[in-house]
Design an enzyme around this catalytic site. Structure first.
Site, PDB file in Angstrom:
ATOM      1  N   GLY A  60      44.825  -5.561   9.129  1.00 20.08           N
ATOM      2  CA  GLY A  60      43.726  -4.835   9.751  1.00 20.08           C
ATOM      3  C   GLY A  60      42.848  -4.140   8.722  1.00 20.08           C
ATOM      4  N   GLU A  90      47.719  -6.921  -2.595  1.00 15.71           N
ATOM      5  CA  GLU A  90      47.016  -8.156  -2.205  1.00 15.71           C
ATOM      6  C   GLU A  90      46.107  -8.704  -3.307  1.00 15.71           C
ATOM      7  OE1 GLU A  90      45.216  -6.909   1.535  1.00 15.71           O
ATOM      8  OE2 GLU A  90      47.201  -6.184   2.157  1.00 15.71           O
ATOM      9  N   ASN A  97      42.629 -13.848  -3.594  1.00 13.61           N
ATOM     10  CA  ASN A  97      41.993 -12.698  -4.256  1.00 13.61           C
ATOM     11  C   ASN A  97      42.055 -12.734  -5.767  1.00 13.61           C
ATOM     12  OD1 ASN A  97      41.294 -11.458  -1.819  1.00 13.61           O
ATOM     13  ND2 ASN A  97      43.281 -10.428  -1.653  1.00 13.61           N
ATOM     14  N   HIS A 110      28.313 -16.583   3.901  1.00 12.33           N
ATOM     15  CA  HIS A 110      28.148 -17.446   2.717  1.00 12.33           C
ATOM     16  C   HIS A 110      26.673 -17.769   2.439  1.00 12.33           C
ATOM     17  CE1 HIS A 110      32.614 -18.966   2.869  1.00 12.33           C
ATOM     18  NE2 HIS A 110      32.506 -17.709   2.518  1.00 12.33           N
ATOM     19  N   SER A 135      18.740 -20.073  -1.251  1.00  8.94           N
ATOM     20  CA  SER A 135      18.321 -18.676  -1.487  1.00  8.94           C
ATOM     21  C   SER A 135      19.574 -17.900  -1.856  1.00  8.94           C
ATOM     22  CB  SER A 135      17.637 -18.087  -0.252  1.00  8.94           C
ATOM     23  OG  SER A 135      18.479 -18.134   0.876  1.00  8.94           O
TER      24      SER A 135
HETATM   25  C1  HEM Z   1      35.679 -19.028   7.500  1.00  6.80           C
HETATM   26  C2  HEM Z   1      36.568 -19.007   6.541  1.00  6.80           C
HETATM   27  C3  HEM Z   1      36.241 -18.646   5.115  1.00  6.80           C
HETATM   28  C4  HEM Z   1      36.661 -19.300   4.011  1.00  6.80           C
HETATM   29  C5  HEM Z   1      37.565 -20.531   3.978  1.00  6.80           C
HETATM   30  C6  HEM Z   1      36.082 -18.633   2.876  1.00  6.80           C
HETATM   31  C7  HEM Z   1      36.303 -19.006   1.552  1.00  6.80           C
HETATM   32  C8  HEM Z   1      35.630 -18.494   0.481  1.00  6.80           C
HETATM   33  C9  HEM Z   1      35.786 -18.946  -0.868  1.00  6.80           C
HETATM   34  C10 HEM Z   1      36.748 -20.037  -1.329  1.00  6.80           C
HETATM   35  C11 HEM Z   1      34.930 -18.249  -1.645  1.00  6.80           C
HETATM   36  C12 HEM Z   1      34.734 -18.377  -3.150  1.00  6.80           C
HETATM   37  C13 HEM Z   1      35.756 -17.517  -3.869  1.00  6.80           C
HETATM   38  C14 HEM Z   1      35.829 -17.816  -5.348  1.00  6.80           C
HETATM   39  O1  HEM Z   1      35.439 -18.913  -5.755  1.00  6.80           O
HETATM   40  O2  HEM Z   1      36.278 -16.944  -6.121  1.00  6.80           O
HETATM   41  C15 HEM Z   1      34.222 -17.337  -0.783  1.00  6.80           C
HETATM   42  C16 HEM Z   1      33.256 -16.452  -1.197  1.00  6.80           C
HETATM   43  C17 HEM Z   1      32.617 -15.581  -0.356  1.00  6.80           C
HETATM   44  N1  HEM Z   1      32.913 -15.338   0.968  1.00  6.80           N
HETATM   45 FE1  HEM Z   1      34.086 -16.487   2.131  1.00  6.80          FE
HETATM   46  N2  HEM Z   1      35.321 -17.586   3.303  1.00  6.80           N
HETATM   47  C18 HEM Z   1      35.399 -17.547   4.662  1.00  6.80           C
HETATM   48  C19 HEM Z   1      34.805 -16.600   5.473  1.00  6.80           C
HETATM   49  C20 HEM Z   1      34.041 -15.559   5.031  1.00  6.80           C
HETATM   50  C21 HEM Z   1      33.605 -14.460   5.843  1.00  6.80           C
HETATM   51  C22 HEM Z   1      33.995 -14.239   7.296  1.00  6.80           C
HETATM   52  C23 HEM Z   1      32.836 -13.671   5.053  1.00  6.80           C
HETATM   53  C24 HEM Z   1      32.129 -12.386   5.404  1.00  6.80           C
HETATM   54  C25 HEM Z   1      31.591 -12.147   6.569  1.00  6.80           C
HETATM   55  C26 HEM Z   1      32.791 -14.285   3.746  1.00  6.80           C
HETATM   56  C27 HEM Z   1      32.055 -13.832   2.682  1.00  6.80           C
HETATM   57  C28 HEM Z   1      32.067 -14.390   1.424  1.00  6.80           C
HETATM   58  C29 HEM Z   1      31.160 -13.999   0.371  1.00  6.80           C
HETATM   59  C30 HEM Z   1      30.023 -13.021   0.514  1.00  6.80           C
HETATM   60  C31 HEM Z   1      31.521 -14.734  -0.764  1.00  6.80           C
HETATM   61  C32 HEM Z   1      30.908 -14.645  -2.155  1.00  6.80           C
HETATM   62  C33 HEM Z   1      31.645 -13.572  -2.944  1.00  6.80           C
HETATM   63  C34 HEM Z   1      31.122 -13.332  -4.344  1.00  6.80           C
HETATM   64  O3  HEM Z   1      30.154 -13.940  -4.778  1.00  6.80           O
HETATM   65  O4  HEM Z   1      31.736 -12.474  -5.018  1.00  6.80           O
HETATM   66  N3  HEM Z   1      33.554 -15.404   3.771  1.00  6.80           N
HETATM   67  N4  HEM Z   1      34.678 -17.499   0.505  1.00  6.80           N
END
Ligand code: HEM
Ligand SMILES: *[C@@H]1O[C@H](CO)[C@@H](O)[C@H](O)[C@H]1NC(C)=O
Ligand SMILES: *[C@@H]1O[C@H](CO)[C@@H](O)[C@H](O)[C@H]1NC(C)=O
Ligand SMILES: *[C@@H]1O[C@H](CO)[C@@H](O)[C@H](O)[C@H]1NC(C)=O
Ligand SMILES: *[C@@H]1O[C@H](CO)[C@@H](O)[C@H](O)[C@H]1NC(C)=O
Ligand SMILES: *[C@@H]1O[C@H](CO)[C@@H](O)[C@H](O)[C@H]1NC(C)=O
Length: 330
Positions: free
Chosen positions: A76, A92, A98, A197, A253
């Site tokens: 949570g 974590e 992470n 994303h 973008s």
């Molecule tokens: C639906 C399932 C999701 C998966 C499988 C997923 C997976 C990932 C992965 C693999 C990355 C790249 C991490 C890295 O390369 O170090 C990422 C980055 C990111 N995720 Fe997700 N994500 C999910 C959902 C979300 C949600 C719900 C949010 C927020 C509402 C989110 C926000 C972000 C953001 C903003 C980044 C970029 C972080 C950065 O540049 O530091 N993601 N995600």
């Protein structure tokens, strides 16, 4: 009973009912005005901290948004992701999703220090993170939504839950959706929150199988646009040394919080397998198409889903504590 007595009696009963309703119905729930008296400058302090972090490094908006997501999906929204490992807590930060990936902890520390100066031992780290995520999205050009407050900080963390309950970029849509429904969210929330994303970056290893060996026979993912494939192969050569190179999640973008994430998916230009997979199901594909056409509706729905996500497993009342330092329990 005279009519005047009835008139005098009814409003007071009604008033008592209202007082009871206002005080007691919100017990155990969150409230927009939770810190209005105890920490009136809270929003200003958080906004300044997020603003200065983004001013220094644009990507930090994305990193902070993701941190809130990773907090809420594990035990949570109670600040567990912020805890360092200790002799009693296996935190974590070293969990697979992470490690060498989650970032922004120093930003939250700096904001927490300023909040402690203004209102000591009053505001939880979990609430600071929820507010910071909203400010980050807003400062990146995205929607603004009222953040419900009153979360308390947890006393423990779970590396194991972080490994098993956070979605992976290699998972099927059914599996990802199951992880969301386990948290009380639904398929619409999967589509809407994946829109996060629209900002930030991913390391090559999180999507590399799509580029070189998607089917086990050396072919790329057929749902990856050919031009994007070529450019990603340049950025992420097929060797381990490229694993931590960064690609923008939304190349159209990079740091603007808009609906181009959905426009990309419609054009086979999603970066992660877990992004493009939203087009593999008719129901989610229809939502993607809708958000690609109606940016205002994406903005509105994103705020709604963020409030839902922010309610996952919150601690309130006397549960948990208000941490003094977000990295350690008091
Ligand atoms: C639906 C399932 C999701 C998966 C499988 C997923 C997976 C990932 C992965 C693999 C990355 C790249 C991490 C890295 O390369 O170090 C990422 C980055 C990111 N995720 Fe997700 N994500 C999910 C959902 C979300 C949600 C719900 C949010 C927020 C509402 C989110 C926000 C972000 C953001 C903003 C980044 C970029 C972080 C950065 O540049 O530091 N993601 N995600
Ligand atoms: C809130 O911030 C303003 C401007 O920095 C300051 O003047 C005021 O004293 C602060 N109020 C409280 C209650 O800390
Ligand atoms: C600014 O961002 C860089 C990364 O771009 C980081 O190394 C540095 O610590 C940041 N400085 C501050 C004051 O946040
Ligand atoms: C989906 O989850 C099941 C059960 O945990 C697992 O066996 C399967 O490998 C997962 N599929 C994908 C594509 O992640
Ligand atoms: C997606 O494809 C459509 C039609 O081919 C095109 O008009 C549009 O510019 C493309 N969008 C992006 C983001 O590439
Ligand atoms: C999904 O859409 C495709 C193409 O429009 C259609 O052929 C298929 O029957 C649909 N599947 C379902 C389950 O509705």
């Amino acid at each position: 009973m005279s009519p005047s007595r009835i008139v005098a009696y009814r409003p007071s009963t009604f008033a008592w009912f209202c007082i009871f309703f206002l005080c007691c119905s919100v017990h155990g729930q969150l409230d927009y005005k939770f810190y209005d008296d105890a920490c009136p400058n809270l929003t200003r302090i958080v906004r300044y901290g997020v603003w200065s972090a983004i001013y220094n490094e644009t990507r930090m908006a994305a990193s902070i948004l993701r941190l809130h997501f990773h907090d809420c999906f594990v035990n949570g929204c109670e600040g567990s992701v912020l805890l360092d490992d200790s002799s009693t807590i296996k935190g974590e930060k070293n969990a697979v999703p992470n490690k060498n990936s989650a970032r922004g902890f120093e930003v939250i520390d700096a904001i927490k220090a300023n909040v402690e100066k203004a209102c000591p031992s009053t505001v939880s780290c979990a609430d600071i993170l929820a507010l910071a995520a909203r400010e980050a999205v807003y400062l990146a050009g995205g929607p603004y939504w009222p953040v419900l407050l009153g979360r308390r900080d947890g006393l423990t963390a779970s590396e194991d839950a972080a490994n098993t309950q956070l979605p992976s970029p290699f998972e099927s849509l059914a599996n990802i959706t199951a992880k969301f429904t386990d948290k009380g969210l639904d398929m619409k929330d999967v589509v809407v929150l994946s829109g996060g994303h629209t900002i930030g970056f991913a390391q090559c290893f999180t999507f590399k199988p799509r580029l070189f060996n998607f089917d086990g026979a050396g072919n790329p993912d057929p749902t990856l646009d050919a031009t994007l494939l070529t450019s990603l192969r340049g950025l992420c050569p097929n060797e381990a040394s490229s694993d931590s190179n960064l690609a923008p999640l939304d190349a159209a973008s990079v740091s603007k919080f808009d609906n181009s994430y959905y426009k990309n998916l419609v054009n086979n230009s999603g970066l992660l397998g877990s992004d493009q997979v939203l087009m593999s199901d008719n129901t989610t594909a229809a939502m993607v198409s809708y958000y690609s056409k109606f940016p205002f509706l994406f903005s509105k729905d994103f705020g709604v889903s963020m409030v839902k996500m922010g309610n996952i497993g919150v601690l309130t009342g006397q549960d948990g504590q208000i941490r003094k330092n977000c990295r350690v329990v008091n």
